[in-house]
Design a protein around this motif. Structure first.
Motif, short mmCIF file in Angstrom:
data_model
loop_
_atom_site.label_atom_id
_atom_site.label_comp_id
_atom_site.label_asym_id
_atom_site.label_seq_id
_atom_site.Cartn_x
_atom_site.Cartn_y
_atom_site.Cartn_z
N ALA A 163 0.87 -1.18 0.00
CA ALA A 163 0.00 0.00 0.00
C ALA A 163 0.91 1.22 0.00
O ALA A 163 1.69 1.42 0.93
CB ALA A 163 -0.90 0.00 1.23
N LEU A 164 0.82 2.01 -1.07
CA LEU A 164 1.63 3.23 -1.20
C LEU A 164 0.71 4.42 -0.97
O LEU A 164 -0.22 4.65 -1.72
CB LEU A 164 2.25 3.32 -2.60
CG LEU A 164 2.98 2.09 -3.11
CD1 LEU A 164 3.54 2.35 -4.50
CD2 LEU A 164 4.06 1.66 -2.15
N MET A 165 0.98 5.16 0.09
CA MET A 165 0.13 6.29 0.47
C MET A 165 0.66 7.59 -0.13
O MET A 165 1.85 7.82 -0.14
CB MET A 165 0.05 6.39 1.98
CG MET A 165 -0.71 5.24 2.58
SD MET A 165 -0.31 5.03 4.31
CE MET A 165 0.15 3.31 4.27
N ARG A 166 -0.26 8.40 -0.59
CA ARG A 166 0.10 9.67 -1.19
C ARG A 166 0.26 10.75 -0.12
O ARG A 166 -0.61 10.92 0.74
CB ARG A 166 -0.97 10.09 -2.19
CG ARG A 166 -0.67 11.43 -2.82
CD ARG A 166 -1.81 11.86 -3.74
NE ARG A 166 -1.57 13.19 -4.20
CZ ARG A 166 -1.39 13.52 -5.47
NH1 ARG A 166 -1.44 12.60 -6.39
NH2 ARG A 166 -1.19 14.77 -5.79
N SER A 192 7.62 7.16 4.60
CA SER A 192 6.82 7.83 3.56
C SER A 192 5.53 7.13 3.22
O SER A 192 4.96 7.35 2.15
CB SER A 192 7.67 8.03 2.30
OG SER A 192 8.20 6.79 1.88
N GLY A 193 5.04 6.27 4.09
CA GLY A 193 3.73 5.67 3.87
C GLY A 193 3.75 4.46 2.96
O GLY A 193 2.96 4.37 2.02
N ASN A 194 4.62 3.51 3.24
CA ASN A 194 4.68 2.26 2.50
C ASN A 194 4.42 1.12 3.48
O ASN A 194 5.19 0.95 4.43
CB ASN A 194 6.07 2.05 1.88
CG ASN A 194 6.49 3.21 1.02
OD1 ASN A 194 5.86 3.52 0.03
ND2 ASN A 194 7.58 3.87 1.40
N VAL A 195 3.36 0.36 3.24
CA VAL A 195 3.04 -0.77 4.11
C VAL A 195 2.92 -2.01 3.24
O VAL A 195 2.21 -2.01 2.24
CB VAL A 195 1.71 -0.56 4.88
CG1 VAL A 195 1.41 -1.76 5.77
CG2 VAL A 195 1.75 0.71 5.70
N PRO A 205 -5.19 9.38 3.62
CA PRO A 205 -4.40 9.56 2.39
C PRO A 205 -4.92 8.62 1.30
O PRO A 205 -5.44 7.54 1.60
CB PRO A 205 -2.99 9.17 2.81
CG PRO A 205 -3.18 8.23 3.95
CD PRO A 205 -4.42 8.69 4.66
N ARG A 206 -4.77 9.03 0.07
CA ARG A 206 -5.11 8.15 -1.06
C ARG A 206 -4.05 7.06 -1.15
O ARG A 206 -2.89 7.28 -0.82
CB ARG A 206 -5.18 8.96 -2.36
CG ARG A 206 -6.25 10.05 -2.36
CD ARG A 206 -7.67 9.54 -2.11
NE ARG A 206 -8.11 8.56 -3.08
CZ ARG A 206 -8.84 8.83 -4.15
NH1 ARG A 206 -9.21 10.06 -4.41
NH2 ARG A 206 -9.19 7.86 -4.97
N VAL A 207 -4.47 5.89 -1.61
CA VAL A 207 -3.60 4.72 -1.62
C VAL A 207 -3.58 4.07 -3.00
O VAL A 207 -4.63 3.91 -3.63
CB VAL A 207 -4.08 3.67 -0.58
CG1 VAL A 207 -3.35 2.35 -0.72
CG2 VAL A 207 -3.93 4.21 0.83
N THR A 213 -4.88 9.73 -6.92
CA THR A 213 -4.16 8.68 -6.21
C THR A 213 -2.69 8.58 -6.61
O THR A 213 -1.96 7.78 -6.04
CB THR A 213 -4.80 7.30 -6.45
OG1 THR A 213 -4.78 7.03 -7.84
CG2 THR A 213 -6.21 7.24 -5.91
N ALA A 214 -2.26 9.35 -7.58
CA ALA A 214 -0.88 9.24 -8.06
C ALA A 214 0.11 9.52 -6.94
O ALA A 214 -0.02 10.49 -6.21
CB ALA A 214 -0.65 10.20 -9.22
N THR A 215 1.09 8.64 -6.82
CA THR A 215 2.12 8.81 -5.80
C THR A 215 3.44 8.25 -6.35
O THR A 215 3.44 7.21 -6.99
CB THR A 215 1.73 8.14 -4.47
OG1 THR A 215 2.71 8.45 -3.48
CG2 THR A 215 1.57 6.64 -4.59
N GLY A 216 4.52 8.95 -6.09
CA GLY A 216 5.81 8.56 -6.64
C GLY A 216 6.76 8.00 -5.60
O GLY A 216 6.70 8.37 -4.42
#
Length: 184
Positions: free
Chosen positions: A14-17, A50-53, A78-80, A165-168
């Protein structure tokens, strides 16, 4: 006679923006781990701040469920972007800038639910971006930033044009996430 039934699970990232960037949306990784474990997910690990689970689930999971879980646990929603190992491997294998990028911390991969057509996004021309390079792939946008993220020539609104939802993540982080996803 008792039979042992082995349940298979899927491992997700899960990558959080926008989590823990600057002073907004501060979320403690220990709180995230605890929330995911309380929800019944297994093998829960976080990567960086940075929001990586990364977690295992015996049932299919969608981003909305994860966003709700995070909101209940932290008060922030946060968007995921949710990826499994196969999708992340596919995105890495499709990387058109792999040979150009000689520093994995300067190759940014932006994940989105749907990647728009690059021609539809307002941005400087390829010549105006030099030495930066931006390529739109099927499942991600790849950005070579030889001068670093802070020196990017793309306007600040570029990421917003890719969707909510875009996240880098830089290539180094993506490689670490894939290693966690592919662990036995």
């Amino acid at each position: 006679m008792h039979y042992l039934v082995r349940m298979t699970s899927t491992r997700y990232a899960a990558l959080m923006r926008g989590v823990n960037v600057g002073t907004t949306k501060r979320i403690a990784m220990a709180d995230l781990r605890a929330a995911f474990e309380a929800e019944g997910f297994g093998n829960v690990r976080t990567l960086l701040q940075s929001g990586n689970v990364v977690f295992d689930s015996h049932e299919p999971v969608d981003a909305d469920r994860i966003e709700s879980l995070i909101e209940r646990a932290t008060g922030s929603r946060p968007r995921v972007v949710l990826l499994d190992a196969a999708r992340l491997r596919e995105i890495l294998d499709e990387n058109p800038l792999a040979e150009l990028a000689d520093d994995p911390s300067r190759l940014l991969i932006t994940f989105a639910d749907e990647v728009p057509d690059g021609a539809a996004i307002r941005r400087p021309s390829d010549d105006e971006l030099l030495p930066e390079v931006v390529v739109f792939g099927r499942h991600a946008v790849y950005q070579w930033l030889p001068l670093g993220v802070s020196q990017s020539r793309l306007p600040a609104g570029f990421a917003k044009a890719l969707g909510a939802t875009a996240t880098g993540r830089n290539l180094r982080t993506v490689q670490k996430l894939l290693a966690l996803l592919e662990e036995p």
